[in-house]
Design a protein around this motif. Structure first.
Motif, PDB file in Angstrom:
ATOM      1  N   CYS A   1       0.797  -1.226   0.000  1.00 36.55           N
ATOM      2  CA  CYS A   1       0.000   0.000   0.000  1.00 36.55           C
ATOM      3  C   CYS A   1       0.835   1.284   0.000  1.00 36.55           C
ATOM      4  CB  CYS A   1      -0.975  -0.043   1.171  1.00 36.55           C
ATOM      5  SG  CYS A   1      -2.385   1.088   0.977  1.00 36.55           S
ATOM      6  N   TYR A   2       1.001   1.929   1.158  1.00 33.07           N
ATOM      7  CA  TYR A   2       1.652   3.233   1.254  1.00 33.07           C
ATOM      8  C   TYR A   2       3.090   3.207   0.754  1.00 33.07           C
ATOM      9  CZ  TYR A   2       2.458   7.880   3.408  1.00 33.07           C
ATOM     10  OH  TYR A   2       2.727   9.206   3.645  1.00 33.07           O
ATOM     11  N   ASP A   3       3.713   2.027   0.723  1.00 32.81           N
ATOM     12  CA  ASP A   3       5.035   1.875   0.112  1.00 32.81           C
ATOM     13  C   ASP A   3       5.058   2.422  -1.314  1.00 32.81           C
ATOM     14  OD1 ASP A   3       6.274   0.570   2.289  1.00 32.81           O
ATOM     15  OD2 ASP A   3       5.756  -1.429   1.537  1.00 32.81           O
ATOM     16  N   LEU A   4       3.904   2.410  -1.973  1.00 35.88           N
ATOM     17  CA  LEU A   4       3.791   2.831  -3.363  1.00 35.88           C
ATOM     18  C   LEU A   4       4.322   4.239  -3.586  1.00 35.88           C
ATOM     19  CD1 LEU A   4       2.633   2.316  -6.238  1.00 35.88           C
ATOM     20  CD2 LEU A   4       0.413   3.087  -5.370  1.00 35.88           C
ATOM     21  N   ARG A   5       4.271   5.072  -2.559  1.00 41.92           N
ATOM     22  CA  ARG A   5       4.648   6.489  -2.700  1.00 41.92           C
ATOM     23  C   ARG A   5       6.145   6.740  -2.514  1.00 41.92           C
ATOM     24  NH1 ARG A   5       0.171   9.812  -2.673  1.00 41.92           N
ATOM     25  NH2 ARG A   5      -1.782   8.792  -2.087  1.00 41.92           N
ATOM     26  N   PHE A   6       6.920   5.693  -2.333  1.00 42.23           N
ATOM     27  CA  PHE A   6       8.336   5.859  -2.012  1.00 42.23           C
ATOM     28  C   PHE A   6       9.187   5.193  -3.085  1.00 42.23           C
ATOM     29  CE2 PHE A   6       5.784   6.367   1.713  1.00 42.23           C
ATOM     30  CZ  PHE A   6       6.313   7.505   2.291  1.00 42.23           C
ATOM     31  N   PRO A   7       9.638   5.989  -4.066  1.00 47.34           N
ATOM     32  CA  PRO A   7      10.321   5.417  -5.238  1.00 47.34           C
ATOM     33  C   PRO A   7      11.602   4.669  -4.910  1.00 47.34           C
ATOM     34  CG  PRO A   7       9.657   7.699  -5.646  1.00 47.34           C
ATOM     35  CD  PRO A   7       9.415   7.439  -4.195  1.00 47.34           C
ATOM     36  N   ALA A   8      12.271   4.998  -3.808  1.00 51.35           N
ATOM     37  CA  ALA A   8      13.539   4.329  -3.515  1.00 51.35           C
ATOM     38  C   ALA A   8      13.356   2.832  -3.341  1.00 51.35           C
ATOM     39  CB  ALA A   8      14.174   4.936  -2.266  1.00 51.35           C
ATOM     40  N   LEU A   9      12.256   2.428  -2.702  1.00 53.90           N
ATOM     41  CA  LEU A   9      11.990   0.996  -2.530  1.00 53.90           C
ATOM     42  C   LEU A   9      11.818   0.326  -3.893  1.00 53.90           C
ATOM     43  CD1 LEU A   9      11.281  -1.578  -1.013  1.00 53.90           C
ATOM     44  CD2 LEU A   9       8.973  -0.666  -0.663  1.00 53.90           C
ATOM     45  N   PHE A  10      11.047   0.953  -4.754  1.00 49.14           N
ATOM     46  CA  PHE A  10      10.814   0.371  -6.076  1.00 49.14           C
ATOM     47  C   PHE A  10      12.078   0.434  -6.931  1.00 49.14           C
ATOM     48  CE2 PHE A  10       6.677   0.933  -4.396  1.00 49.14           C
ATOM     49  CZ  PHE A  10       5.896  -0.039  -4.992  1.00 49.14           C
TER      50      PHE A  10
END
Length: 272
Positions: free
Chosen positions: A155-164
């Motif tokens: 979910c909210y991970d989606l907003r954090f490009p570094a993880l992706f």
């Protein structure tokens, strides 16, 4: 070409009822030829009343539920990418944990949501996930799934490009983004963010979502999506009702896209 199933849910405050929905969906998905079933964030228990949710989580019932999910995968002969469920994490804290359960058995692969949903929306809706949940600290991929190397997010991970970006560095073929997006944020950001993450990683993005009015009073956006590496939406389950959707994943598409726009190969470290 593997076939996947995506379960759009309206999970409530009764874990047994939610488990029944997942088991039925796993059985139906397998009968229709799917090799993996993807479920949303907080599939097993969606309850903003933490006092009411605590006994199930802290008593160890959530651990038993994780074991049952592994049994369902083995009985149904289908992998389960369980979007997430709340589990006790020690020191009175909880974790928002994804599980990948294989049809052939074994311990699930787990990922704890890294980014806590602490927001105050203009509508008056506010959330403080960090008041009860401990953030995860590890990037997790699942090897040799029917959709290749699968990256896990929530979910909210989606907003954090570094993880992706890291999942892109690891050359994930697909990334799971199970969610319980609010309606205001979903209407504004859901489709554009998921398409962007697929394009950036040159990977499939598979986003099973919660939908509708829930027993704890919240409303979620729905629109479970499958997006291909070019950013094309292959499946959109809409925002009206729960259900089971299907999509064929053409893994050859990944190499085609990466050959045309080799952004992963061209990536450079940004000077500090």
């Amino acid at each position: 070409m593997p076939k996947i199933a995506v379960l759009q849910m309206c999970s409530g405050i009764d874990p047994d009822a939610n488990m029944d929905v997942i088991e039925t969906a796993a059985r139906d998905a397998a009968k229709q030829g799917a090799e993996v079933l993807f479920t949303p964030e907080m599939s097993l228990l969606l309850d903003r009343n933490r006092e009411r949710a605590a006994p199930w989580i802290d008593s160890g019932d959530s651990d038993e539920a994780a074991h049952l999910l592994s049994i369902i995968a083995a009985k149904g002969f289908i992998d389960l990418a369980v979007g997430s469920m709340p589990v006790a994490a020690g020191d009175g804290r909880w974790a928002n944990r994804s599980l990948y359960c294989r049809a052939q058995g074994g311990d699930p692969v787990t990922y704890d949501k890294m980014h806590m949903f602490d927001v105050e929306l203009a509508t008056g809706e506010h959330w403080r996930e960090s008041s009860a949940y401990e953030p995860g600290r590890k990037v997790v991929t699942v090897e040799n799934t029917p959709v290749g190397r699968l990256g896990l997010t929530v979910c909210y991970d989606l907003r954090f490009p570094a993880l992706f970006g890291e999942l892109g560095n690891r050359r994930c073929d697909a990334i799971a983004v199970p969610a319980a997006f609010t309606k205001p944020t979903g209407e504004a950001h859901w489709h554009v963010l998921l398409r962007a993450r697929a394009i950036e990683a040159s990977a499939f993005v598979i986003a099973a979502a919660q939908v509708g009015h829930h027993a704890d009073g919240r409303e979620t956006y729905g629109h479970s999506l499958v997006v291909d590496p070019w950013g094309e939406v292959l499946l959109d389950m809409g925002g009206d009702a729960p259900g089971l959707g299907f999509c064929d994943i053409d893994l050859a598409r990944i190499a085609e896209v990466r050959a045309q726009v080799p952004s992963l190969a061209n990536r450079r470290a940004i000077p500090g």
